[in-house]
Scaffold this motif. Structure first.
Motif, PDB file in Angstrom:
ATOM      1  N   THR A  77      -5.846  12.325 -11.773  1.00 35.36           N
ATOM      2  CA  THR A  77      -5.756  13.781 -11.654  1.00 35.36           C
ATOM      3  C   THR A  77      -7.031  14.469 -12.136  1.00 35.36           C
ATOM      4  OG1 THR A  77      -4.403  13.747 -13.655  1.00 35.36           O
ATOM      5  CG2 THR A  77      -3.260  14.134 -11.603  1.00 35.36           C
TER       6      THR A  77
ATOM      7  N   PRO B 174       3.431  11.024 -18.344  1.00 37.35           N
ATOM      8  CA  PRO B 174       3.547   9.771 -17.585  1.00 37.35           C
ATOM      9  C   PRO B 174       2.306   8.890 -17.764  1.00 37.35           C
ATOM     10  CG  PRO B 174       3.122  11.618 -16.108  1.00 37.35           C
ATOM     11  CD  PRO B 174       3.294  12.196 -17.472  1.00 37.35           C
TER      12      PRO B 174
ATOM     13  N   LEU C  20       3.571   5.583  -5.772  1.00 39.32           N
ATOM     14  CA  LEU C  20       3.439   5.515  -7.234  1.00 39.32           C
ATOM     15  C   LEU C  20       2.352   6.489  -7.711  1.00 39.32           C
ATOM     16  CD1 LEU C  20       4.475   3.781  -9.674  1.00 39.32           C
ATOM     17  CD2 LEU C  20       2.497   2.315  -9.308  1.00 39.32           C
ATOM     18  N   ASP C  21       1.225   6.495  -7.002  1.00 36.50           N
ATOM     19  CA  ASP C  21       0.125   7.406  -7.352  1.00 36.50           C
ATOM     20  C   ASP C  21       0.552   8.870  -7.218  1.00 36.50           C
ATOM     21  OD1 ASP C  21      -1.907   5.650  -8.107  1.00 36.50           O
ATOM     22  OD2 ASP C  21      -2.566   5.332  -6.046  1.00 36.50           O
ATOM     23  N   LEU C  22       1.229   9.174  -6.110  1.00 36.87           N
ATOM     24  CA  LEU C  22       1.646  10.562  -5.890  1.00 36.87           C
ATOM     25  C   LEU C  22       2.664  10.987  -6.944  1.00 36.87           C
ATOM     26  CD1 LEU C  22       2.011  10.634  -1.977  1.00 36.87           C
ATOM     27  CD2 LEU C  22       0.148  11.578  -3.358  1.00 36.87           C
TER      28      LEU C  22
ATOM     29  N   LEU D  57      -1.151  19.149  -2.797  1.00 38.65           N
ATOM     30  CA  LEU D  57      -1.278  17.751  -2.368  1.00 38.65           C
ATOM     31  C   LEU D  57      -1.553  17.681  -0.866  1.00 38.65           C
ATOM     32  CD1 LEU D  57       1.496  15.726  -4.238  1.00 38.65           C
ATOM     33  CD2 LEU D  57      -0.934  15.219  -4.204  1.00 38.65           C
TER      34      LEU D  57
ATOM     35  N   GLU E   4       2.187   1.667  -3.483  1.00 38.36           N
ATOM     36  CA  GLU E   4       1.106   2.086  -4.357  1.00 38.36           C
ATOM     37  C   GLU E   4       0.830   3.587  -4.207  1.00 38.36           C
ATOM     38  OE1 GLU E   4      -2.624  -0.538  -5.035  1.00 38.36           O
ATOM     39  OE2 GLU E   4      -3.066   0.937  -3.475  1.00 38.36           O
ATOM     40  N   LEU E   5       0.790   4.049  -2.964  1.00 36.93           N
ATOM     41  CA  LEU E   5       0.530   5.469  -2.719  1.00 36.93           C
ATOM     42  C   LEU E   5       1.645   6.326  -3.329  1.00 36.93           C
ATOM     43  CD1 LEU E   5      -1.033   7.808  -1.406  1.00 36.93           C
ATOM     44  CD2 LEU E   5       0.242   7.387   0.700  1.00 36.93           C
TER      45      LEU E   5
ATOM     46  N   GLY F 275       3.951  14.145 -11.650  1.00 36.86           N
ATOM     47  CA  GLY F 275       4.459  14.143 -13.029  1.00 36.86           C
ATOM     48  C   GLY F 275       3.433  14.711 -14.000  1.00 36.86           C
ATOM     49  N   GLN F 276       2.180  14.303 -13.792  1.00 37.02           N
ATOM     50  CA  GLN F 276       1.101  14.762 -14.669  1.00 37.02           C
ATOM     51  C   GLN F 276       0.915  16.281 -14.546  1.00 37.02           C
ATOM     52  OE1 GLN F 276      -0.910  12.632 -16.712  1.00 37.02           O
ATOM     53  NE2 GLN F 276      -1.492  14.606 -17.589  1.00 37.02           N
TER      54      GLN F 276
ATOM     55  N   VAL G 112      -1.322  13.848   4.301  1.00 37.76           N
ATOM     56  CA  VAL G 112      -1.488  12.761   3.328  1.00 37.76           C
ATOM     57  C   VAL G 112      -1.257  11.413   4.007  1.00 37.76           C
ATOM     58  CG1 VAL G 112      -0.620  11.769   1.175  1.00 37.76           C
ATOM     59  CG2 VAL G 112      -0.813  14.248   1.411  1.00 37.76           C
TER      60      VAL G 112
ATOM     61  N   ALA H   8       2.940   9.808  -9.980  1.00 38.12           N
ATOM     62  CA  ALA H   8       2.244   9.987 -11.260  1.00 38.12           C
ATOM     63  C   ALA H   8       1.479  11.320 -11.263  1.00 38.12           C
ATOM     64  CB  ALA H   8       1.278   8.826 -11.508  1.00 38.12           C
ATOM     65  N   HIS H   9       0.868  11.624 -10.123  1.00 42.40           N
ATOM     66  CA  HIS H   9       0.113  12.879  -9.979  1.00 42.40           C
ATOM     67  C   HIS H   9       1.035  14.079 -10.203  1.00 42.40           C
ATOM     68  CE1 HIS H   9      -2.818  15.654  -7.945  1.00 42.40           C
ATOM     69  NE2 HIS H   9      -1.705  16.279  -7.631  1.00 42.40           N
TER      70      HIS H   9
ATOM     71  N   TYR I  78      -5.904   9.976  -2.864  1.00 42.97           N
ATOM     72  CA  TYR I  78      -5.281   8.717  -3.289  1.00 42.97           C
ATOM     73  C   TYR I  78      -5.492   7.559  -2.317  1.00 42.97           C
ATOM     74  CZ  TYR I  78      -3.562  11.276  -7.227  1.00 42.97           C
ATOM     75  OH  TYR I  78      -3.519  12.012  -8.372  1.00 42.97           O
TER      76      TYR I  78
ATOM     77  N   GLN J 236       0.822  -1.218   0.000  1.00 43.03           N
ATOM     78  CA  GLN J 236       0.000   0.000   0.000  1.00 43.03           C
ATOM     79  C   GLN J 236       0.854   1.266   0.000  1.00 43.03           C
ATOM     80  OE1 GLN J 236      -3.405   0.129   2.708  1.00 43.03           O
ATOM     81  NE2 GLN J 236      -3.537  -2.076   2.585  1.00 43.03           N
TER      82      GLN J 236
ATOM     83  N   GLU K 190      -5.330  17.524  -2.012  1.00 43.79           N
ATOM     84  CA  GLU K 190      -5.411  16.611  -3.151  1.00 43.79           C
ATOM     85  C   GLU K 190      -4.823  15.234  -2.842  1.00 43.79           C
ATOM     86  OE1 GLU K 190      -3.494  18.748  -6.304  1.00 43.79           O
ATOM     87  OE2 GLU K 190      -5.203  20.102  -6.592  1.00 43.79           O
ATOM     88  N   GLY K 191      -3.768  15.236  -2.037  1.00 43.71           N
ATOM     89  CA  GLY K 191      -3.082  13.977  -1.744  1.00 43.71           C
ATOM     90  C   GLY K 191      -3.921  12.986  -0.959  1.00 43.71           C
ATOM     91  N   THR K 192      -4.965  13.481  -0.272  1.00 40.90           N
ATOM     92  CA  THR K 192      -5.771  12.566   0.541  1.00 40.90           C
ATOM     93  C   THR K 192      -6.765  11.770  -0.300  1.00 40.90           C
ATOM     94  OG1 THR K 192      -7.447  14.237   1.031  1.00 40.90           O
ATOM     95  CG2 THR K 192      -5.600  14.089   2.554  1.00 40.90           C
TER      96      THR K 192
END
Lengths: 139, 114
Positions: free
Chosen positions: B32, B75, A33-35, A61, A30-31, A40-41, A67, A37-38, B52, A27, B48-50
């Motif tokens: 996103t 990405p 990785l998500d952050l 964020l 995964e988090l 980067g996007q 977080v 990607a976020h 995920y 987990q 925003e981070g919460t």
């Protein structure tokens, strides 16, 4: 410059990760990785190439504790699990001592009940047994 | 005393996830985009981070499915879709929410407020 911006992002991710005690490895990964990607996007979408712009993305964020706290909560990790690793150890030590004292008392009583000379036993025994030197039934 | 931010935090808890389910009901969205939609709704917006960790839980509980898709210019993106279980949960929530809202409106006398 790019290196410095990447460092900023890596430090943020590291800060989040370091606050994820109790969350499973998969987990956490995964988090992150998500952050990643976020970030980067948004860097791409917003053409963020200055420190201020990167900081803005990270600010939105949320700070690393906010977080991480939501990740711990969603993962079902209670605050007691994470509050302080030491507090659990402390509890175990305290209860072990309590058990040890209780055991000593039981052994003492057992030993005491087999002897007839209560004053001698009571006088030579340790502080643990001292308070129990005069059993109720002798009063 | 429950102040403004704390109150809306409490109200968000338990309802935000259904807003996510509703967002991906019609079309798959990547994360996103979901975050951005929340940003538009000021009452619902949060750090925003919460989002995920919540998305992660919804995946683990089988209400959302996701797959990573390569992007032509950027990405890879994780796209989310509603699973049949998620669809059922959303339908349940819609029913519950209307009844819940009516009951609260009666209790706090806001029936005629907008």
């Amino acid at each position: 410059m790019t290196d410095k911006l990447d460092d900023l992002v890596e430090k943020y991710l590291h800060d989040v990760d370091s606050r994820l005690k109790g969350v499973t490895k998969s987990q956490r990964d995964e988090l992150l990785l998500d952050l990643r990607a976020h970030i980067g996007q948004l860097r791409m979408d917003e053409g963020a190439d200055s420190e201020a712009e990167i900081r803005n993305i990270l600010d939105r964020l949320g700070d690393s504790e906010t977080v991480a706290a939501s990740a711990r909560q969603e993962a079902g990790v209670t605050d007691e699990d994470t509050a302080d690793g030491g507090s659990r150890v402390k509890q175990i030590v305290i209860w072990s001592l309590v058990a040890l004292v209780a055991l000593a008392a039981i052994i003492y009583f057992f030993f005491f009940s087999l002897t007839t000379s209560d004053s001698a036993v009571g006088a030579t025994n340790s502080a643990v047994g001292a308070t129990l030197a005069t059993p109720l039934w002798t009063k | 005393m429950v102040d403004g931010p704390q109150l809306s935090n409490s109200l968000r808890r338990g309802t935000l996830e259904f807003c996510v389910l509703a967002m991906v009901e019609q079309e798959d969205l990547y994360s996103t985009e979901i975050v951005r939609y929340f940003g538009v709704e000021k009452q619902l917006s949060t750090s925003e981070g919460t989002i995920y960790p919540m998305l992660s839980r919804l995946r683990r509980s089988g209400l959302l499915g996701s797959k990573w898709i390569e992007s032509a210019n950027g990405p890879p993106r994780r796209y989310y879709h509603l699973t049949p279980a998620g669809k059922t949960a959303l339908e349940n929530f819609r029913h519950e929410w209307v009844e819940f809202r009516k009951a609260v409106d009666r209790m706090v006398r806001t029936e005629n407020d907008d």
